[in-house]
Design an enzyme around this catalytic site. Structure first.
Site, short mmCIF file in Angstrom:
data_model
loop_
_atom_site.label_atom_id
_atom_site.label_comp_id
_atom_site.label_asym_id
_atom_site.label_seq_id
_atom_site.Cartn_x
_atom_site.Cartn_y
_atom_site.Cartn_z
N TRP A 1 1.00 -1.31 0.10
CA TRP A 1 -0.05 0.15 0.03
C TRP A 1 0.78 1.19 0.29
CZ3 TRP A 1 -4.31 -0.52 -1.85
CH2 TRP A 1 -5.10 -1.66 -2.05
N ASP B 1 -2.18 6.51 6.49
CA ASP B 1 -3.03 5.59 5.92
C ASP B 1 -3.36 4.63 6.87
OD1 ASP B 1 -4.68 3.75 4.56
OD2 ASP B 1 -3.25 3.45 2.95
N LYS C 1 -12.84 -2.00 5.93
CA LYS C 1 -11.90 -3.04 6.88
C LYS C 1 -12.42 -2.85 8.48
CE LYS C 1 -8.79 -2.96 3.45
NZ LYS C 1 -7.84 -1.92 2.64
C1 PLP Z 1 -7.42 -1.59 1.30
C2 PLP Z 1 -6.48 -0.46 1.61
C3 PLP Z 1 -6.18 0.50 0.76
C4 PLP Z 1 -7.10 0.54 -0.40
O1 PLP Z 1 -8.52 1.14 -0.13
P1 PLP Z 1 -9.58 1.26 -1.27
O2 PLP Z 1 -10.66 1.90 -0.10
O3 PLP Z 1 -9.97 0.13 -1.62
O4 PLP Z 1 -9.08 2.37 -1.98
C5 PLP Z 1 -5.49 1.42 1.02
N1 PLP Z 1 -4.46 1.30 1.95
C6 PLP Z 1 -4.47 0.58 2.75
C7 PLP Z 1 -3.60 0.27 4.15
C8 PLP Z 1 -5.44 -0.61 2.89
O5 PLP Z 1 -5.48 -1.62 3.66
#
Ligand code: PLP
Length: 360
Positions: free
Chosen positions: A102, A172, A196
């Site tokens: 990521w 993030d 998540k």
């Molecule tokens: C799942 C995830 C993303 C992407 O998320 P989307 O909402 O599908 O764009 C980005 N960063 C991390 C750490 C993730 O786990």
């Protein structure tokens, strides 16, 4: 029909109590004669849902008053471009930390807008550790520092918050938000896709310090400009109303669980049980340096990869679903966010022990 223990990395489990509540309110919400999905985002009814959700999130995370909370769409991935567009200002470079898949995606996107300095990386280790803060080569002139506190695919998690001084720190938090208490004041901005640990897909949370608003590059699309959404309480256009409502129910559920202190004690216990099962013999393995093992995403391999398919098939029969690992890591991955009950971990651990015994 019975619900399984779903170990998917995302969209992931939602607390059963929340889904039940939502289903009770599905046809008609609060004597409005309609479902939340059908209610105008401009009306009083939705405004009350929206502001209650925000207030509860602020309580859960102790978000200081000088931060805006935005309820957006586009996923965490959209933030990879919104961040440089909004926050470069008159600077030409930004610092990024590379701890996994990521991080890399965020870096690749930022490179379209500025010079990206990768100030620390754990790529040499195959992303099984976190670079020691003393080794970071931060640039005092960077517009901001971006990192990924929990790498969802590698299963590595920071056990510290870097101190970047006057340079704004951006995180993030997609796969670890709300899993344990966090000092929001250490960050300039936090963002997370909801699917998540927050609620259904379609909602993205941005928590941003107010002084960072208003410096977006002139070419920033209106919809990607944080100022647009900060000035309109995230209602510049139609927000993801149903996901917002459901996230609100999750926030209430978390408050009932004792907030982030309460849920973090449960999360710690869940993760420790699963790592203990992995470490018990040499049948299972997890490559991550112990100190940096994630509480939320736990990849593990079987000693003999030819048993993988059999493991998954038997696990599914026990109601243990979506354990297949990410293709880049192989093996298995158990994502055990807040909504995964302790019983799910106990069932998985029992199955792992039995499977190891039968196949050793
Ligand atoms: C799942 C995830 C993303 C992407 O998320 P989307 O909402 O599908 O764009 C980005 N960063 C991390 C750490 C993730 O786990």
């Amino acid at each position: 029909m019975s619900r399984v223990f779903n170990f998917s990395a995302g969209p992931a489990m939602i607390p059963e109590a929340v889904i039940k509540k939502a289903s009770e309110e599905m046809l008609e919400w609060n004597n409005e004669g309609m479902s939340v999905m059908e209610i105008s985002h401009r009306g009083k009814a939705f405004m009350s849902i929206a502001s209650k959700a925000e207030a509860n999130l602020r309580t859960l995370m102790s978000i200081p008053d000088n931060y805006k909370v935005l309820f957006l769409q586009g996923g965490a991935s959209q933030q990879f471009s919104a961040i440089p567009l909004n926050l470069l200002g008159d600077k030409t470079s930004a610092d990024y930390v590379n701890t996994g898949m990521w991080s890399k995606k965020a870096i690749a996107e930022a490179k379209k807008y500025c010079t990206v300095n990768v100030v620390a990386s754990s790529e040499d280790s195959g992303f099984t550790t976190i670079p020691d803060f003393s080794s970071w080569t931060l640039n005092p002139d960077a517009a901001y520092v971006h990192y990924t506190p929990n790498e969802t695919i590698g299963g590595v998690e920071f056990d510290y918050i870097p101190d970047t001084g006057n340079v704004p720190l951006i995180a993030d938090l997609s796969s670890t938000i709300l899993s344990r208490p966090i000092d929001v004041s250490k960050f300039a901005m936090i963002y997370a896709g909801a699917q998540k640990n927050v609620g259904p897909a379609g909602l993205t949370l941005v928590i941003i310090r107010e002084d960072l608003l208003g410096n977006a590059s002139a070419m920033t699309p209106t919809m990607l400009n944080y100022k647009t959404h900060a000035e309109t309480d995230s209602m510049y256009n139609t927000p993801p109303t149903y996901s917002w409502y459901l996230a609100g129910l999750v926030f209430e559920w978390l408050l009932e669980k004792g907030g982030l202190e309460g849920i973090s004690a449960i999360n710690k216990s869940k993760a420790e049980k699963l790592y203990a099962a992995i470490d018990k013999g040499d049948f299972y393995a997890n490559p991550v340096e112990i100190r940096y093992r994630s509480w939320m995403n736990i990849p593990f391999t079987l000693k003999d990869a030819s048993l993988d398919a059999e493991f998954l098939e038997q696990a599914a029969k026990k109601g243990l679903a979506t354990l297949k690992g990410h293709r880049s890591v192989g093996g298995m991955r158990a994502s055990i966010y807040n909504a995964m009950p302790e019983e799910g971990i106990d069932t998985l651990v029992e199955f792992m022990n039995e499977f190891a015994q039968a196949n050793s």
